[in-house]
Design a protein around this motif. Structure first.
Motif, PDB file in Angstrom:
ATOM      1  N   PHE A 133       0.653   3.144  -8.326  1.00  0.00           N
ATOM      2  CA  PHE A 133       1.403   3.846  -7.291  1.00  0.00           C
ATOM      3  C   PHE A 133       0.984   3.343  -5.916  1.00  0.00           C
ATOM      4  CE2 PHE A 133       1.857   6.716 -10.852  1.00  0.00           C
ATOM      5  CZ  PHE A 133       3.210   6.988 -10.792  1.00  0.00           C
ATOM      6  N   TYR A 134       1.890   3.474  -4.965  1.00  0.00           N
ATOM      7  CA  TYR A 134       1.605   3.057  -3.602  1.00  0.00           C
ATOM      8  C   TYR A 134       0.550   4.000  -3.026  1.00  0.00           C
ATOM      9  CZ  TYR A 134       2.582   0.677   0.759  1.00  0.00           C
ATOM     10  OH  TYR A 134       2.467  -0.105   1.877  1.00  0.00           O
ATOM     11  N   PRO A 135      -0.535   3.457  -2.484  1.00  0.00           N
ATOM     12  CA  PRO A 135      -1.604   4.328  -1.960  1.00  0.00           C
ATOM     13  C   PRO A 135      -1.095   5.247  -0.834  1.00  0.00           C
ATOM     14  CG  PRO A 135      -2.326   2.034  -2.088  1.00  0.00           C
ATOM     15  CD  PRO A 135      -0.848   2.047  -2.354  1.00  0.00           C
ATOM     16  N   GLU A 136      -1.424   6.516  -0.928  1.00  0.00           N
ATOM     17  CA  GLU A 136      -0.950   7.509   0.039  1.00  0.00           C
ATOM     18  C   GLU A 136      -1.415   7.166   1.456  1.00  0.00           C
ATOM     19  OE1 GLU A 136       1.326  10.711   1.200  1.00  0.00           O
ATOM     20  OE2 GLU A 136       1.231   9.777  -0.775  1.00  0.00           O
ATOM     21  N   LYS A 137      -2.645   6.712   1.579  1.00  0.00           N
ATOM     22  CA  LYS A 137      -3.184   6.356   2.903  1.00  0.00           C
ATOM     23  C   LYS A 137      -2.335   5.251   3.536  1.00  0.00           C
ATOM     24  CE  LYS A 137      -7.327   4.565   5.123  1.00  0.00           C
ATOM     25  NZ  LYS A 137      -7.698   3.179   5.084  1.00  0.00           N
ATOM     26  N   ASP A 138      -2.016   4.213   2.759  1.00  0.00           N
ATOM     27  CA  ASP A 138      -1.197   3.106   3.265  1.00  0.00           C
ATOM     28  C   ASP A 138       0.215   3.578   3.596  1.00  0.00           C
ATOM     29  OD1 ASP A 138      -3.430   1.567   2.832  1.00  0.00           O
ATOM     30  OD2 ASP A 138      -2.628   0.523   1.079  1.00  0.00           O
ATOM     31  N   PHE A 139       0.752   4.469   2.761  1.00  0.00           N
ATOM     32  CA  PHE A 139       2.087   5.000   3.014  1.00  0.00           C
ATOM     33  C   PHE A 139       2.124   5.731   4.356  1.00  0.00           C
ATOM     34  CE2 PHE A 139       5.218   8.425   2.868  1.00  0.00           C
ATOM     35  CZ  PHE A 139       6.368   7.695   2.627  1.00  0.00           C
ATOM     36  N   LEU A 140       1.120   6.577   4.591  1.00  0.00           N
ATOM     37  CA  LEU A 140       1.073   7.336   5.847  1.00  0.00           C
ATOM     38  C   LEU A 140       0.986   6.398   7.059  1.00  0.00           C
ATOM     39  CD1 LEU A 140      -1.266  10.272   4.774  1.00  0.00           C
ATOM     40  CD2 LEU A 140       1.213  10.354   5.146  1.00  0.00           C
ATOM     41  N   GLU A 141       0.250   5.286   6.907  1.00  0.00           N
ATOM     42  CA  GLU A 141       0.116   4.324   8.000  1.00  0.00           C
ATOM     43  C   GLU A 141       1.419   3.570   8.270  1.00  0.00           C
ATOM     44  OE1 GLU A 141      -3.133   1.714   7.025  1.00  0.00           O
ATOM     45  OE2 GLU A 141      -4.618   3.312   7.185  1.00  0.00           O
ATOM     46  N   LYS A 142       2.169   3.247   7.220  1.00  0.00           N
ATOM     47  CA  LYS A 142       3.339   2.378   7.368  1.00  0.00           C
ATOM     48  C   LYS A 142       4.669   3.114   7.446  1.00  0.00           C
ATOM     49  CE  LYS A 142       1.059  -1.505   5.201  1.00  0.00           C
ATOM     50  NZ  LYS A 142       1.028  -2.447   4.117  1.00  0.00           N
ATOM     51  N   SER A 143       4.706   4.361   7.003  1.00  0.00           N
ATOM     52  CA  SER A 143       5.986   5.066   6.883  1.00  0.00           C
ATOM     53  C   SER A 143       6.720   5.203   8.216  1.00  0.00           C
ATOM     54  CB  SER A 143       5.800   6.434   6.228  1.00  0.00           C
ATOM     55  OG  SER A 143       4.973   7.264   7.009  1.00  0.00           O
ATOM     56  N   GLN A 144       6.017   5.426   9.305  1.00  0.00           N
ATOM     57  CA  GLN A 144       6.690   5.586  10.603  1.00  0.00           C
ATOM     58  C   GLN A 144       7.425   4.308  11.007  1.00  0.00           C
ATOM     59  OE1 GLN A 144       7.182   8.536  11.982  1.00  0.00           O
ATOM     60  NE2 GLN A 144       6.018   9.312  10.233  1.00  0.00           N
ATOM     61  N   GLU A 172       7.802  10.041  -6.020  1.00  0.00           N
ATOM     62  CA  GLU A 172       9.040  10.754  -5.701  1.00  0.00           C
ATOM     63  C   GLU A 172       8.921  11.434  -4.343  1.00  0.00           C
ATOM     64  OE1 GLU A 172      11.779  14.275  -7.654  1.00  0.00           O
ATOM     65  OE2 GLU A 172      10.560  13.026  -8.974  1.00  0.00           O
ATOM     66  N   ASN A 173       7.746  11.967  -4.050  1.00  0.00           N
ATOM     67  CA  ASN A 173       7.509  12.627  -2.763  1.00  0.00           C
ATOM     68  C   ASN A 173       7.610  11.624  -1.612  1.00  0.00           C
ATOM     69  OD1 ASN A 173       6.742  14.946  -1.113  1.00  0.00           O
ATOM     70  ND2 ASN A 173       4.814  13.830  -0.807  1.00  0.00           N
ATOM     71  N   GLN A 174       7.042  10.431  -1.777  1.00  0.00           N
ATOM     72  CA  GLN A 174       7.102   9.410  -0.731  1.00  0.00           C
ATOM     73  C   GLN A 174       8.552   8.989  -0.472  1.00  0.00           C
ATOM     74  OE1 GLN A 174       4.393   6.637  -2.589  1.00  0.00           O
ATOM     75  NE2 GLN A 174       2.664   7.296  -1.331  1.00  0.00           N
TER      76      GLN A 174
END
Length: 188
Positions: A133-144, A172-174
């Motif tokens: 799964f895509y790491p949550e920390k990385d998602f939070l950094e890149k999502s914006q 699914e949440n991401q």
């Protein structure tokens, strides 16, 4: 209802997930419960997030994959995920009917090869990949930045998902975060 996705119009009326549900697509499910089935033909019923009353009832070969990968205690499967797909080569009674197969599993150390019986006296190798799964920390950094690119029409949500999944599968949440932020902003 919109016409951007008509997949729901071909959903079989059934009490379980079917191979037809996975035509031309894959589905990642997160196990919420494992129960004994009501028949010898389908002795295991796997409930999952968003199942809408249609559990996954794995065939014997896929039950063997799950036991070899996750062990024989179904309670330990809860919270784990698997990627399912339709294999059109699956035969029943000598006729190709298609069937649900597992391509990837979470909670395994590495990709696996499992020998499965395909017919009397014949075995074939089944490859199972590790579901990352895509790491949550990385998602939070890149999502914006991704949301900004979508709103600027430089990328679509699907293009962002495909790009991200080169690293790991979005939860699914991401995906819901990407969709809701871009739909809310583009409407405003």
């Amino acid at each position: 209802m919109s016409v951007e996705n008509l997949r729901d119009t071909i959903t079989p009326k059934s009490d379980q997930l079917n191979a037809d549900d996975l035509m031309e697509t894959t589905k990642i499910i997160k196990v919420t419960a494992v129960k004994r089935g009501s028949s010898a033909e389908q002795p295991v019923s796997i409930e999952y997030e968003g199942m809408e009353g249609r559990p996954y009832k794995p065939c014997k070969s896929m039950r063997r994959v799950l036991l070899a990968s996750w062990g024989d205690n179904g309670r330990e499967w809860v919270g784990r995920s698997m990627q399912l797909y339709c294999d059109p080569e699956v035969k029943f009674g000598g006729v190709k009917v298609g069937g649900i197969r597992i391509s990837k599993l979470s909670h395994i150390e590495k990709d696996m090869k499992i020998l499965l019986t395909t017919s009397r006296g014949k075995r074939s190798e089944c490859g199972i990949g590790k579901l990352n799964f895509y790491p949550e920390k990385d998602f939070l950094e890149k999502s914006q930045a991704w949301i900004a690119a979508i709103l600027a029409k430089k990328m679509t949500v699907d293009e962002v998902i495909k790009k991200a999944e080169a690293t790991g599968i979005l939860t699914e949440n991401q995906i819901n975060i990407l969709k809701s932020k871009t739909q809310n902003e583009s409407v405003a």
